[in-house]
Design a protein around this motif. Structure first.
Motif, short mmCIF file in Angstrom:
data_model
loop_
_atom_site.label_atom_id
_atom_site.label_comp_id
_atom_site.label_asym_id
_atom_site.label_seq_id
_atom_site.Cartn_x
_atom_site.Cartn_y
_atom_site.Cartn_z
N GLU A 127 0.81 -1.21 0.00
CA GLU A 127 0.00 0.00 0.00
C GLU A 127 0.85 1.27 0.00
N LEU A 128 2.09 1.16 -0.45
CA LEU A 128 2.95 2.33 -0.60
C LEU A 128 2.77 2.91 -2.01
N ASP A 129 2.75 4.20 -2.09
CA ASP A 129 2.59 4.87 -3.39
C ASP A 129 3.96 5.22 -3.94
N LEU A 130 4.61 4.22 -4.54
CA LEU A 130 5.94 4.42 -5.12
C LEU A 130 5.88 4.20 -6.62
N PRO A 131 6.57 5.03 -7.40
CA PRO A 131 6.55 4.86 -8.85
C PRO A 131 7.32 3.61 -9.28
N VAL A 132 6.78 2.92 -10.27
CA VAL A 132 7.42 1.74 -10.84
C VAL A 132 7.91 2.09 -12.23
N LEU A 133 9.17 1.81 -12.49
CA LEU A 133 9.73 2.13 -13.81
C LEU A 133 9.19 1.16 -14.85
N ALA A 134 8.53 1.71 -15.85
CA ALA A 134 8.04 0.89 -16.95
C ALA A 134 9.20 0.51 -17.85
N GLU A 135 9.21 -0.76 -18.32
CA GLU A 135 10.32 -1.22 -19.15
C GLU A 135 10.39 -0.46 -20.47
N ALA A 136 9.24 0.09 -20.88
CA ALA A 136 9.22 0.84 -22.14
C ALA A 136 9.24 2.34 -21.89
N ALA A 137 9.68 2.74 -20.68
CA ALA A 137 9.70 4.17 -20.35
C ALA A 137 10.52 4.95 -21.38
N ALA A 138 9.94 6.07 -21.86
CA ALA A 138 10.59 6.86 -22.90
C ALA A 138 11.51 7.91 -22.27
N ALA A 139 12.77 7.85 -22.63
CA ALA A 139 13.75 8.84 -22.18
C ALA A 139 15.03 8.60 -22.97
N PRO A 140 15.80 9.64 -23.22
CA PRO A 140 17.06 9.45 -23.94
C PRO A 140 17.98 8.52 -23.16
N PRO A 141 18.62 7.57 -23.81
CA PRO A 141 19.56 6.69 -23.09
C PRO A 141 20.80 7.47 -22.68
N LEU A 142 21.46 6.99 -21.66
CA LEU A 142 22.73 7.59 -21.27
C LEU A 142 23.79 7.25 -22.32
N ASP A 143 24.72 8.16 -22.51
CA ASP A 143 25.86 7.87 -23.38
C ASP A 143 26.83 6.91 -22.71
N ALA A 144 26.93 7.02 -21.38
CA ALA A 144 27.83 6.17 -20.60
C ALA A 144 27.32 6.15 -19.16
N PRO A 145 27.69 5.16 -18.40
CA PRO A 145 27.28 5.12 -17.00
C PRO A 145 27.78 6.34 -16.23
N VAL A 146 27.03 6.74 -15.23
CA VAL A 146 27.40 7.86 -14.37
C VAL A 146 28.61 7.46 -13.52
N ALA A 147 29.60 8.34 -13.44
CA ALA A 147 30.77 8.07 -12.61
C ALA A 147 30.40 8.16 -11.14
N VAL A 148 31.03 7.35 -10.32
CA VAL A 148 30.73 7.32 -8.89
C VAL A 148 32.02 7.47 -8.09
N ARG A 149 31.87 7.81 -6.82
CA ARG A 149 33.00 7.90 -5.89
C ARG A 149 33.11 6.59 -5.13
N PRO A 150 34.31 6.23 -4.68
CA PRO A 150 34.44 5.00 -3.87
C PRO A 150 33.55 5.00 -2.63
N SER A 151 33.27 6.16 -2.06
CA SER A 151 32.45 6.23 -0.85
C SER A 151 30.96 6.19 -1.14
N ASP A 152 30.56 6.29 -2.42
CA ASP A 152 29.14 6.20 -2.76
C ASP A 152 28.63 4.79 -2.46
N ILE A 153 27.35 4.71 -2.11
CA ILE A 153 26.75 3.43 -1.75
C ILE A 153 26.30 2.69 -3.01
#
Length: 507
Positions: A127-153
């Motif tokens: 009963e939580l109102d959380l958005p679910v990502l549709a597999e056909a969701a329309a959005a420009p794809p990323l060119d490359a993965p987002v860079a992360v820091r070693p301390s990021d979770i």
């Protein structure tokens, strides 16, 4: 000082290494569906773009994406997509009770859910109102993965808390980078290997299965439950070379006749973790998989999947065992450990405490840190709650949880020792001793065992020849197999609850 992203240190970059090695080879197979590294990479970039497009709050707080799904392409691509987007993944079991799932989603402050049909139904029950990502969701794809820091979770996993409330364990990209770098040095995995994906995605050992394979350009095959009915045939058909499971997960395989000598010749590596591995089970697996090296791995989630490892040797390992349990090995390089006997450091035996780069920064709820971390010698240590013994060469032997040492009639009893003696009785295959309240106060022992049904008088007589009277169980219960929890470990909590509620009668 603000930490900057460091190329090559993100967990997702192991997939990129596999992509470079095996672009047109399979990365994941679920039943008869397969995605190549290239296809999975492109899908993940598209879904990562969709995740970022619907997460404008990312700069104002943690961006955490729950993966609420069975072993499905939706789940595997979703995990990679969330990592590509720079988010933290929160893998959850869609078959858990709705209230437990609701608590975990809330505690993790999940912003978006990736779900297959089973996961969508599970989310609706919360009963939580959380958005679910549709597999056909329309959005420009990323060119490359987002860079992360070693301390990021990189991910948050939930363990069972002593209060009954799940505890969220965040693990960093840096901790995983250290871990998988060590594994790359220890194991000769390559693109020709075929890995199983056997454990639940909410179990930290799934990270071992997925990212060991993907870091070497090898395929991962999700293991359907039906495969365990004839595991040798399944392994042969898939030409599987790397196996991973809990020790208890092999009991059904044994009952189905899957551990006959030479039954699994394609395996090169076999890994067991999550609970104590018995020497007799390791020997039986070795006979069934004669070309495989077997490793007993140990580690709490808070120390990044596993923190020690012992390579099984039929010639030497049994002689190093305690209570029939295979040693857990030495602590990973780059870490320190100490043994606590009460509040005093011991050179031989005590609670294992570890510090080093694989350690979690702390629980999601800071209140859960109380009692789990230790400040000593100017450093912070994680208290595992596990009692171990240090052998002369530094290897560690697992003795049991601190809470499995109980007082019976003023006598200190190690439940693992009782189990070990019971397993030596004729006809018994395995044993699990639990406690329950005694009629006159205190505790008494209840024994559950598998194998042949043995008369209680016979068992009691055999045990009395080897154990002091307080260590001899009062009640004996024969079961066809032990109940397992969601991570395929023996559910001792359930056995203890059943023991407390039972009316004594014939075993």
């Amino acid at each position: 000082m603000i930490e900057t992203p460091v190329p090559g240190h993100g967990l997702h970059e192991r997939f990129l290494r596999g992509l470079a090695l095996s672009p047109r080879r399979a990365a994941i197979r679920v039943d008869d569906e397969t995605l190549t590294y290239e296809a999975m990479h492109e899908l993940a970039l598209r879904r990562a773009g969709a995740l970022l497009a619907r997460a404008p709050q990312r700069q104002r707080g943690p961006h955490r994406v729950a993966v609420l799904a069975d072993k499905s392409l939706t789940a595997y691509v979703g995990m990679l997509a969330a990592l590509y987007s720079g988010a933290t993944i929160v893998p959850l079991n869609p078959r858990f009770p709705a209230e437990r799932t609701r608590r975990m989603l809330t505690a993790a402050e999940v912003s978006t859910v990736i779900a297959d049909p089973i996961g969508r139904a599970a989310l609706a029950e919360t009963e939580l109102d959380l958005p679910v990502l549709a597999e056909a969701a329309a959005a420009p794809p990323l060119d490359a993965p987002v860079a992360v820091r070693p301390s990021d979770i990189a991910y948050v996993l939930f363990t069972s808390g002593s209060t009954g409330r799940p505890k969220g364990v965040p693990m960093t990209h840096g901790a995983n980078d250290h871990y998988f770098t060590l594994l790359d040095r220890r194991y000769d995995f390559g693109p020709a290997d075929v890995f199983c994906q056997n454990v639940g995605l909410n179990f930290d050992c799934a990270m071992f299965e997925l990212f060991c394979a993907w870091g070497r350009g090898a395929p991962v095959h999700a293991i359907p439950p039906a495969a365990h009915r004839d595991l040798p045939a399944f392994l042969a058909e898939r030409r599987m070379t790397v196996w991973f499971s809990t020790p208890s997960g092999t009991s059904f395989i044994r009952r189905m006749g899957g551990l006959t000598p030479g039954a699994m010749p394609t395996l090169r590596w076999s890994f067991f973790a999550g609970e104590a591995l018995l020497c007799e089970d390791a020997a039986a697996w070795q006979a069934a998989a004669p070309n495989s090296r077997i490793e007993n791995l140990y580690g709490p989630t808070e120390l990044t999947v596993t923190i020690t490892g012992h390579r099984w040797s039929p010639e030497t390992s049994p002689g190093r065992a305690v209570n029939g349990v295979v040693p857990i090995g030495t602590v990973h390089p780059g870490h320190d450990h100490l043994l606590l006997d009460g509040d005093t450091e011991s050179a031989v035996e005590g609670e294992l405490c570890v510090t080093g780069p694989q350690m979690t920064p702390g629980y999601l709820d800071a209140a859960d840190n109380q009692g789990r971390f230790l400040e000593r010698h100017g450093r912070r240590w994680y208290r595992t709650g596990d009692r171990v013994r240090r052998l002369d060469d530094g290897e560690l032997v697992y003795l049991g949880r601190l809470d499995t040492q109980v007082q019976i009639q003023g006598f200190r009893v190690e439940l693992a020792e009782v189990d070990h003696v019971v397993r030596r009785c004729a006809g018994v295959q395995n044993a699990a001793t639990v406690t329950r309240p005694a009629p006159g106060g205190g505790l008494e022992l209840v024994l559950y065992y598998t194998g042949d049904r043995v008369h209680p008088v016979t068992l009691r007589r055999e045990l009395a020849a080897h154990l002091p009277e307080p260590m001899v169980p009062k009640v004996f219960r024969h079961v066809a197999e032990f109940p397992l929890n969601a991570n395929h470990k023996v559910d001792r909590g359930r056995l203890a609850r059943e023991a407390a509620a039972m009316s004594d009668g014939p075993s």
